[in-house]
Design a protein around this motif. Sequence first.
Motif, PDB file in Angstrom:
ATOM      1  N   ARG A 217      17.131  58.002  58.627  1.00  9.95           N
ATOM      2  CA  ARG A 217      16.147  57.983  58.276  1.00  9.95           C
ATOM      3  C   ARG A 217      15.505  58.872  56.345  1.00  9.95           C
ATOM      4  NH1 ARG A 217      12.017  57.123  61.679  1.00  9.95           N
ATOM      5  NH2 ARG A 217      13.330  58.863  63.176  1.00  9.95           N
ATOM      6  N   LEU A 218      16.372  59.420  56.051  1.00 10.08           N
ATOM      7  CA  LEU A 218      16.477  59.839  54.544  1.00 10.08           C
ATOM      8  C   LEU A 218      16.088  58.045  53.193  1.00 10.08           C
ATOM      9  CD1 LEU A 218      15.130  61.721  51.807  1.00 10.08           C
ATOM     10  CD2 LEU A 218      17.785  62.273  52.219  1.00 10.08           C
ATOM     11  N   ASN A 219      17.565  58.439  54.288  1.00 12.63           N
ATOM     12  CA  ASN A 219      17.976  56.932  52.947  1.00 12.63           C
ATOM     13  C   ASN A 219      17.298  55.355  52.901  1.00 12.63           C
ATOM     14  OD1 ASN A 219      20.223  58.246  52.060  1.00 12.63           O
ATOM     15  ND2 ASN A 219      21.564  57.737  53.869  1.00 12.63           N
ATOM     16  N   ALA A 220      17.377  55.538  54.421  1.00 19.45           N
ATOM     17  CA  ALA A 220      16.442  54.580  55.008  1.00 19.45           C
ATOM     18  C   ALA A 220      15.099  54.418  53.629  1.00 19.45           C
ATOM     19  CB  ALA A 220      16.118  54.226  56.517  1.00 19.45           C
ATOM     20  N   LEU A 221      14.098  55.644  53.983  1.00 21.93           N
ATOM     21  CA  LEU A 221      12.939  56.145  53.133  1.00 21.93           C
ATOM     22  C   LEU A 221      13.063  55.692  51.564  1.00 21.93           C
ATOM     23  CD1 LEU A 221      10.411  57.443  52.786  1.00 21.93           C
ATOM     24  CD2 LEU A 221      10.911  59.837  52.987  1.00 21.93           C
ATOM     25  N   LYS A 222      14.488  55.904  51.166  1.00 22.54           N
ATOM     26  CA  LYS A 222      14.641  55.904  49.729  1.00 22.54           C
ATOM     27  C   LYS A 222      14.647  54.414  49.371  1.00 22.54           C
ATOM     28  CE  LYS A 222      17.557  59.958  49.051  1.00 22.54           C
ATOM     29  NZ  LYS A 222      18.513  60.529  48.327  1.00 22.54           N
ATOM     30  N   GLN A 223      15.399  53.984  50.181  1.00 21.17           N
ATOM     31  CA  GLN A 223      15.321  52.238  50.254  1.00 21.17           C
ATOM     32  C   GLN A 223      14.048  51.382  50.283  1.00 21.17           C
ATOM     33  OE1 GLN A 223      18.296  50.785  48.781  1.00 21.17           O
ATOM     34  NE2 GLN A 223      17.798  48.430  49.238  1.00 21.17           N
ATOM     35  N   GLY A 224      14.003  52.098  51.307  1.00 21.04           N
ATOM     36  CA  GLY A 224      11.817  50.922  51.447  1.00 21.04           C
ATOM     37  C   GLY A 224      10.851  51.873  49.547  1.00 21.04           C
ATOM     38  N   ALA A 225      11.330  52.998  49.646  1.00 19.77           N
ATOM     39  CA  ALA A 225      10.484  53.475  48.750  1.00 19.77           C
ATOM     40  C   ALA A 225      10.746  52.518  46.801  1.00 19.77           C
ATOM     41  CB  ALA A 225      10.715  54.668  47.896  1.00 19.77           C
ATOM     42  N   LYS A 226      12.257  52.049  47.218  1.00 25.02           N
ATOM     43  CA  LYS A 226      12.572  51.393  46.297  1.00 25.02           C
ATOM     44  C   LYS A 226      12.063  50.033  46.162  1.00 25.02           C
ATOM     45  CE  LYS A 226      17.069  49.787  43.943  1.00 25.02           C
ATOM     46  NZ  LYS A 226      18.102  48.845  43.587  1.00 25.02           N
ATOM     47  N   GLU A 227      12.577  49.493  47.287  1.00 27.30           N
ATOM     48  CA  GLU A 227      11.985  48.270  47.266  1.00 27.30           C
ATOM     49  C   GLU A 227      10.104  48.422  47.354  1.00 27.30           C
ATOM     50  OE1 GLU A 227      13.547  46.986  50.738  1.00 27.30           O
ATOM     51  OE2 GLU A 227      14.889  46.971  49.817  1.00 27.30           O
ATOM     52  N   GLY A 228       9.638  49.208  47.689  1.00 28.29           N
ATOM     53  CA  GLY A 228       8.068  48.896  47.969  1.00 28.29           C
ATOM     54  C   GLY A 228       7.526  49.335  46.454  1.00 28.29           C
ATOM     55  N   VAL A 229       8.098  50.080  45.686  1.00 33.57           N
ATOM     56  CA  VAL A 229       7.998  50.319  43.418  1.00 33.57           C
ATOM     57  C   VAL A 229       8.241  48.794  43.844  1.00 33.57           C
ATOM     58  CG1 VAL A 229       8.464  51.142  41.804  1.00 33.57           C
ATOM     59  CG2 VAL A 229       7.996  52.893  43.567  1.00 33.57           C
ATOM     60  N   ILE A 230       9.291  48.173  44.175  1.00 35.47           N
ATOM     61  CA  ILE A 230       9.077  46.649  43.436  1.00 35.47           C
ATOM     62  C   ILE A 230       7.972  45.600  43.322  1.00 35.47           C
ATOM     63  CG2 ILE A 230      10.713  44.926  42.894  1.00 35.47           C
ATOM     64  CD1 ILE A 230      13.273  47.079  43.758  1.00 35.47           C
ATOM     65  N   ILE A 231       7.856  45.897  44.800  1.00 35.25           N
ATOM     66  CA  ILE A 231       6.398  44.876  44.434  1.00 35.25           C
ATOM     67  C   ILE A 231       5.334  45.596  44.631  1.00 35.25           C
ATOM     68  CG2 ILE A 231       5.103  43.959  47.000  1.00 35.25           C
ATOM     69  CD1 ILE A 231       7.777  44.317  49.167  1.00 35.25           C
ATOM     70  N   ALA A 232       5.049  46.805  44.757  1.00 36.32           N
ATOM     71  CA  ALA A 232       3.619  47.258  43.491  1.00 36.32           C
ATOM     72  C   ALA A 232       3.691  47.036  42.438  1.00 36.32           C
ATOM     73  CB  ALA A 232       4.107  48.414  44.138  1.00 36.32           C
ATOM     74  N   LEU A 233       4.961  46.989  41.752  1.00 38.89           N
ATOM     75  CA  LEU A 233       4.667  46.594  40.103  1.00 38.89           C
ATOM     76  C   LEU A 233       4.519  45.409  40.120  1.00 38.89           C
ATOM     77  CD1 LEU A 233       7.644  48.619  38.308  1.00 38.89           C
ATOM     78  CD2 LEU A 233       5.404  49.621  38.145  1.00 38.89           C
ATOM     79  N   SER A 234       4.819  44.410  40.802  1.00 46.41           N
ATOM     80  CA  SER A 234       4.612  43.138  40.645  1.00 46.41           C
ATOM     81  C   SER A 234       3.316  43.137  40.529  1.00 46.41           C
ATOM     82  CB  SER A 234       5.541  42.167  41.616  1.00 46.41           C
ATOM     83  OG  SER A 234       4.758  42.173  43.167  1.00 46.41           O
ATOM     84  N   ASN A 235       2.759  43.311  40.954  1.00 45.13           N
ATOM     85  CA  ASN A 235       1.316  43.295  40.864  1.00 45.13           C
ATOM     86  C   ASN A 235       0.464  43.565  39.418  1.00 45.13           C
ATOM     87  OD1 ASN A 235       0.245  42.796  42.802  1.00 45.13           O
ATOM     88  ND2 ASN A 235      -0.602  43.840  44.127  1.00 45.13           N
ATOM     89  N   VAL A 236       1.317  44.387  38.529  1.00 48.41           N
ATOM     90  CA  VAL A 236       0.730  45.219  37.575  1.00 48.41           C
ATOM     91  C   VAL A 236       0.281  43.748  36.622  1.00 48.41           C
ATOM     92  CG1 VAL A 236       1.315  45.826  35.831  1.00 48.41           C
ATOM     93  CG2 VAL A 236       1.493  46.897  37.390  1.00 48.41           C
ATOM     94  N   PRO A 237       1.866  42.435  36.251  1.00 52.42           N
ATOM     95  CA  PRO A 237       0.909  41.568  35.635  1.00 52.42           C
ATOM     96  C   PRO A 237       0.119  40.600  36.023  1.00 52.42           C
ATOM     97  CG  PRO A 237       3.261  40.906  36.302  1.00 52.42           C
ATOM     98  CD  PRO A 237       3.014  42.623  36.568  1.00 52.42           C
ATOM     99  N   MET A 238       0.203  40.798  37.658  1.00 55.17           N
ATOM    100  CA  MET A 238      -0.965  39.599  38.531  1.00 55.17           C
ATOM    101  C   MET A 238      -2.542  40.285  38.176  1.00 55.17           C
ATOM    102  SD  MET A 238       1.405  37.437  39.279  1.00 55.17           S
ATOM    103  CE  MET A 238      -0.044  36.569  41.170  1.00 55.17           C
TER     104      MET A 238
END
Length: 294
Positions: A217-238
């Motif tokens: 669960r910890l490793n999955a959370l780390k991976q999900g946090a990383k990928e979620g941040v990447i998607i969230a950052l895509s909103n900045v230029p938009m």
Amino acid sequence: MANEFIQLVEDLGYSKTFYPTSRVTKYLNAEAGKRYLGIYQNQKQSRSRIVNFFKYTLPLTIGKHLGLLLISFSLFVIFVAIGFFSAKTDESFVRMVMGDHYVNMTEKNIQDGHPFGVYGEGNEFLSFCYIFVNNVVVSLKEFAGGILLGIPTVLGLMYNSVVVGAFEYMFYSKGLINDSLLTILIHGTIELSTFVIAAASGLVLAKSWIFPGTKSRLNALKQGAKEGVIIALSNVPMLFIAAIFEGFITRHTDMPLVLKLFIITISLCLVLGYFVIYPLKLMKQAKQESIAKS
């Protein structure tokens, strides 16, 4: 990862030769594809890291979670419809979600013949700055809400979507729905898409630790946090583009219809092209190259 990929490809070749219809073959093919995507995403590029991020890392991450993006979009549509029909059945609903001051101001603008006068108020640059900063903060909150089972994320999407639905009904009831859509979608095409993307980033985070799969669960959370941040950052230029449109362009409500349609069409092509079509193309390309190497 490279060693795992080589071993998987060797096993996959053997399995395809002797057990072509086996479930093991399908499993190995899927695992090899995952390793290949990992290598493909993180390979060193001669280009700058920023270009590489927007050209490969971000669209591949979005492509991996297109299902959650679709869920987020579906919820957005449902909540907008709820807001619209709630306002239709209850006259007080619009005031409840938007406030008396805003509704009174809009109704006065409609009576004065300037229904969208609110967009022309204030300094253009200051409006741009406020809109951009506010929307970035809201977007990041949507992502962060994923850590609490995604409940704040869904509630945030629900509130924003219901307000949009109620807002549109307010103009629909005055016979101004066409003018409203043509004006608001100048910036809203991109801005509303960021609601969906921000919610998807929060759902990625929520899913990672609620459904960790074969990972801890910890490793999955780390991976999900990383990928979620990447998607969230895509909103900045938009959001930056949307704030420019709302702060500097939408206020010119008397612009020609052709120009409005042009801006809306270009915005829609940008959203669908970069967040749907291009990720699907990259995923398909990566899968084909993985199969060819195996």
